[in-house]
Design a protein around this motif. Structure first.
Motif, PDB file in Angstrom:
ATOM      1  N   TRP A 125       3.028   3.647  -0.835  1.00 29.36           N
ATOM      2  CA  TRP A 125       2.957   2.516   0.105  1.00 29.36           C
ATOM      3  C   TRP A 125       1.519   2.021   0.285  1.00 29.36           C
ATOM      4  O   TRP A 125       1.271   0.819   0.276  1.00 29.36           O
ATOM      5  CB  TRP A 125       3.548   2.914   1.463  1.00 29.36           C
ATOM      6  N   ALA A 163      -2.629  -3.614   7.067  1.00 20.94           N
ATOM      7  CA  ALA A 163      -1.966  -4.539   6.148  1.00 20.94           C
ATOM      8  C   ALA A 163      -2.331  -5.963   6.524  1.00 20.94           C
ATOM      9  O   ALA A 163      -2.369  -6.315   7.703  1.00 20.94           O
ATOM     10  CB  ALA A 163      -0.460  -4.345   6.219  1.00 20.94           C
ATOM     11  N   ALA A 164      -2.600  -6.763   5.500  1.00 23.88           N
ATOM     12  CA  ALA A 164      -2.945  -8.158   5.750  1.00 23.88           C
ATOM     13  C   ALA A 164      -1.747  -8.883   6.345  1.00 23.88           C
ATOM     14  O   ALA A 164      -0.596  -8.525   6.112  1.00 23.88           O
ATOM     15  CB  ALA A 164      -3.348  -8.827   4.440  1.00 23.88           C
ATOM     16  N   ILE A 165      -2.051  -9.894   7.116  1.00 21.84           N
ATOM     17  CA  ILE A 165      -0.995 -10.805   7.557  1.00 21.84           C
ATOM     18  C   ILE A 165      -0.812 -11.801   6.432  1.00 21.84           C
ATOM     19  O   ILE A 165      -1.716 -12.578   6.106  1.00 21.84           O
ATOM     20  CB  ILE A 165      -1.398 -11.537   8.848  1.00 21.84           C
ATOM     21  N   SER A 166       0.310 -11.742   5.784  1.00 20.83           N
ATOM     22  CA  SER A 166       0.550 -12.635   4.660  1.00 20.83           C
ATOM     23  C   SER A 166       2.042 -12.863   4.528  1.00 20.83           C
ATOM     24  O   SER A 166       2.843 -12.203   5.180  1.00 20.83           O
ATOM     25  CB  SER A 166      -0.013 -12.033   3.369  1.00 20.83           C
ATOM     26  N   HIS A 224      -2.636  -6.083  -0.660  1.00 21.86           N
ATOM     27  CA  HIS A 224      -2.723  -6.628   0.700  1.00 21.86           C
ATOM     28  C   HIS A 224      -2.957  -5.546   1.745  1.00 21.86           C
ATOM     29  O   HIS A 224      -2.615  -5.711   2.919  1.00 21.86           O
ATOM     30  CB  HIS A 224      -1.466  -7.423   1.027  1.00 21.86           C
ATOM     31  N   VAL A 225      -3.506  -4.429   1.305  1.00 20.46           N
ATOM     32  CA  VAL A 225      -3.842  -3.347   2.236  1.00 20.46           C
ATOM     33  C   VAL A 225      -5.356  -3.138   2.216  1.00 20.46           C
ATOM     34  O   VAL A 225      -5.975  -3.127   1.152  1.00 20.46           O
ATOM     35  CB  VAL A 225      -3.126  -2.033   1.840  1.00 20.46           C
ATOM     36  N   GLY A 237       5.970  -6.983   1.428  1.00 17.82           N
ATOM     37  CA  GLY A 237       4.874  -7.898   1.126  1.00 17.82           C
ATOM     38  C   GLY A 237       3.527  -7.224   1.021  1.00 17.82           C
ATOM     39  O   GLY A 237       2.673  -7.634   0.225  1.00 17.82           O
ATOM     40  N   GLN A 238       3.311  -6.181   1.799  1.00 18.14           N
ATOM     41  CA  GLN A 238       2.023  -5.490   1.758  1.00 18.14           C
ATOM     42  C   GLN A 238       2.107  -4.157   1.021  1.00 18.14           C
ATOM     43  O   GLN A 238       1.162  -3.762   0.345  1.00 18.14           O
ATOM     44  CB  GLN A 238       1.516  -5.216   3.183  1.00 18.14           C
ATOM     45  N   PHE A 239       3.228  -3.485   1.134  1.00 18.97           N
ATOM     46  CA  PHE A 239       3.293  -2.088   0.696  1.00 18.97           C
ATOM     47  C   PHE A 239       4.078  -1.861  -0.589  1.00 18.97           C
ATOM     48  O   PHE A 239       4.415  -0.727  -0.922  1.00 18.97           O
ATOM     49  CB  PHE A 239       3.853  -1.221   1.832  1.00 18.97           C
ATOM     50  N   GLY A 240       4.398  -2.939  -1.309  1.00 17.92           N
ATOM     51  CA  GLY A 240       4.934  -2.797  -2.647  1.00 17.92           C
ATOM     52  C   GLY A 240       6.426  -2.554  -2.735  1.00 17.92           C
ATOM     53  O   GLY A 240       7.139  -2.538  -1.723  1.00 17.92           O
ATOM     54  N   ARG A 289      -2.976  -0.970  -2.597  1.00 14.94           N
ATOM     55  CA  ARG A 289      -2.138  -2.168  -2.630  1.00 14.94           C
ATOM     56  C   ARG A 289      -2.979  -3.405  -2.307  1.00 14.94           C
ATOM     57  O   ARG A 289      -3.884  -3.354  -1.471  1.00 14.94           O
ATOM     58  CB  ARG A 289      -1.000  -2.044  -1.619  1.00 14.94           C
ATOM     59  N   GLN A 300      14.589   6.621   1.336  1.00 16.24           N
ATOM     60  CA  GLN A 300      13.768   6.183   0.216  1.00 16.24           C
ATOM     61  C   GLN A 300      13.953   7.135  -0.966  1.00 16.24           C
ATOM     62  O   GLN A 300      13.904   8.352  -0.801  1.00 16.24           O
ATOM     63  CB  GLN A 300      12.298   6.143   0.628  1.00 16.24           C
ATOM     64  N   HIS A 337       9.949  -0.578  -3.428  1.00 13.08           N
ATOM     65  CA  HIS A 337      10.503   0.763  -3.215  1.00 13.08           C
ATOM     66  C   HIS A 337      12.020   0.679  -3.310  1.00 13.08           C
ATOM     67  O   HIS A 337      12.622  -0.351  -2.963  1.00 13.08           O
ATOM     68  CB  HIS A 337      10.089   1.319  -1.843  1.00 13.08           C
TER      69      HIS A 337
END
Lengths: 355, 86
Positions: B44, B81-84, B55-56, A54-57, B53, A72, A59
Motif C-alpha cells: 500500500w 496520501a495526496a488529495i487527488s 501519490h504517497v 487512487g493513492q495506494f495502488g 506509491r 485482502q 489490490h
C-alpha cells in the motif's frame, strides 16, 4: 434470483433481482475506489474484486459474502527478480482444476492461485517469453485481459494481451507460443505488419462445450478460431456489423455457434454507431450478425461500453447484461430479444459479471 | 523507537490506529517493519519493488523524504496520501 457484480469508478455495486424484473442495490463496497473487475467463482461461492486505490495502488480482495467484510489476498504481486509492479488487475478466471484461479494484470502478466484465490504467484513461463521485450500497450496499458481455460484440461490455456496477441500453453503455463495467424493489424501500415508484435486483442472467449472454438474482438476485426487458436478467421467484415471495432464480447456457454459483440463506431470515435445502443448476435459462428436493440436507447445515445462490462449468465433463455460508462446497466432475460434498464446513474461502469 | 503516523483510509490496515511505533534506522526499514507487523499493509505505501506509491509522501520534520532517508529513535514519520482523483 440473479446477482450482478458491477465494478465502477467509485466502488463495487451488487445488484440483485429477478430475471426480467427489477433489480435492487444489495450492497456497495469499496466506496470511492476504482473496482476494475469483480466476479464470483461458482465452484466455491467466493467473490473477488480487483480494486485500484487512487493513492495506494491495486489490490485483490475476496469474500464469501459481498455485502459483508472483504479480505485482502496475498498478491498478485511480482517477485523481486521481475522488477515490476502490478498496475491494475484486469481479470480473474476460475481454472479447469479444483481451487485454481488465474488472474491477468497490467503490465501484461498472468498469476495463478492454487488455494482458491487467497494467494497468488506469477506464471514465470509467460513472463519469461523472449518476445516480451517487444510488447507494447494500447491506450489501456499493456494488459492481460482475457483468460480462456480449457474445460477438463488444466494444462491448456489461452490468454489475450493488448497489444501482444494471443498466447497458448499446453503444459499449465510452463511454455507458451504466440497465436496470431490470420489476424490483420489494419491499424499498422502494410509494410509493418509482417514483423510487428503489436497485435491488439481486445477480448477473447472460449466456447466451453466446444473448446477448440474461440471468439475474439480485435482492434478492428472480429475473429473466430476453430482450431484452439492455431489460426483465426475474419467474421467481422461485411456480415451485418455496423463496425468491427469494439471491446465487449459474450458467448452463449451452451451454444458454440452463438456469440455477441457491442460494436463502437471506430477506434477514433468510441461510442455507439449512430447513437443507437445495439448488441449484435451471431447464431452461425459469425457468418451473419443481427442487431438486438428492443428496449435499448435508440436515439442520441453516444455511450460506450468497456471491455469487461458485458456478460452472459448461462441461463435458458440466455440472460445478457452490460454496463456503460455513462452509468446505466442494461439487461435482457430472453437472449437479447428485449432489454430493460436495470440500473442508472451509477458511476462509470468498468465491469459487469453475473455472480 | 521511531513513530509512524498514518492518516486516512490506510489506518484500517493497522487496526484503526493512527500511530505505530516501529524499529528502523531508515524510512524504508520503518515501512518494512510496519508491513511485517501488519501484513495487510504490504503493497500500500510502497509497491512490490519497494518504490513509494506515486501519490504517497513521507514527511520527516515537515520535509518530504525518500525511503532511504535516515531516521532516529525519536523521529516521527508522517505518511500522507495526496488529495487527488476525480
Amino acid at each position: 434470483m440473479t446477482e450482478l457484480l458491477v465494478g465502477t469508478r467509485k466502488g463495487l455495486v451488487v445488484l440483485r433481482g429477478k430475471r426480467g424484473g427489477t433489480f435492487d442495490m444489495a450492497a456497495r463496497a469499496f466506496p470511492g475506489e476504482v473496482v476494475e473487475f469483480a466476479m464470483r467463482d461458482a465452484r466455491s461461492g467466493r467473490y473477488f474484486a480487483g480494486v485500484t486505490h487512487g493513492q495506494f495502488g491495486p489490490h485483490l480482495f475476496y469474500s464469501d459474502d459481498p455485502t459483508a467484510k472483504w479480505q485482502q489476498a496475498e498478491g498478485p504481486a511480482f517477485p523481486p527478480a521481475a522488477n515490476a509492479a502490478v498496475e491494475r488487475i484486469w481479470v480473474i478466471e476460475p481454472g479447469a482444476a479444483d481451487d485454481v484461479l488465474w488472474c491477468g494484470v497490467a503490465p501484461a502478466a498472468l498469476f495463478r492461485s492454487g488455494d482458491g484465490g487467497k494467494a497468488w504467484a506469477l506464471v514465470q513461463g509467460l513472463w519469461d517469453v523472449p518476445e516480451r521485450s517487444h510488447w507494447e500497450g494500447g491506450a489501456g496499458g499493456l494488459c492481460l485481459h482475457s483468460i480462456c481455460p480449457w474445460p477438463g484440461d488444466p494444462e491448456r490455456l489461452a490468454v489475450g494481451i493488448s497489444s501482444a496477441g494471443v498466447w497458448l500453453t499446453d503444459d499449465g503455463g510452463r511454455t507458451w507460443r504466440r497465436s496470431i495467424e490470420g489476424l490483420v493489424p489494419r491499424y499498422l501500415p502494410e509494410e509493418a505488419r509482417a514483423t510487428t508484435h503489436a497485435y491488439c486483442v481486445h477480448n477473447m472467449k472460449r466456447a466451453p462445450r466446444q473448446p477448440a472454438t474461440l471468439y475474439m474482438q480485435f482492434h478492428g476485426g472480429v475473429y473466430r478460431s476453430d482450431d484452439a487458436g492455431a489460426t483465426w478467421l475474419d467474421i467481422g467484415a461485411d456480415r451485418g456489423l455496423p463496425s468491427d471495432f469494439g471491446f465487449p464480447l459474450a458467448i452463449d456457454p451452451d451454444d458454440p455457434n452463438r456469440a455477441f459483440v457491442i460494436p463502437l463506431s471506430a477506434d477514433a470515435d468510441r461510442v455507439m454507431p449512430e447513437g443507437r445502443v445495439r448488441v449484435y448476435e451471431t447464431r452461425d459462428r459469425g457468418a451473419t450478425w443481427a442487431a438486438l436493440g428492443d428496449g435499448l436507447p435508440q436515439t442520441q445515445a453516444y455511450i460506450s461500453v468497456l471491455r469487461q462490462a458485458f456478460c452472459a449468465d448461462g441461463g435458458k433463455p440466455l440472460g445478457l447484461y452490460f454496463g456503460a460508462q455513462s452509468g446505466e446497466v442494461f439487461g435482457s432475460a430472453d437472449g437479447g430479444r428485449t432489454w430493460s434498464t436495470i440500473a442508472a446513474r451509477l458511476p462509470p461502469v468498468t465491469s459487469v459479471q453475473c455472480a | 523507537m521511531p513513530r509512524v503516523v498514518l492518516t486516512g483510509s490506510i489506518c484500517q490496515h493497522v487496526g484503526g490506529m493512527s500511530a505505530v511505533d516501529v524499529e528502523g534506522s531508515t524510512v524504508r526499514a520503518a515501512v518494512a517493519a510496519l508491513e511485517a507487523a501488519y501484513p495487510g499493509l504490504r503493497g500500500w505505501i510502497a509497491d512490490e519493488r519497494g518504490v513509494l506509491r506515486r501519490h504517497v509522501k513521507v514527511f520527516l520534520r515537515q520535509e518530504t523524504v525518500a525511503l532511504d532517508a535516515a531516521i532516529g529513535p525519536d523521529d516521527e514519520l508522517h505518511i500522507v496520501a495526496a488529495i487527488s482523483g476525480g
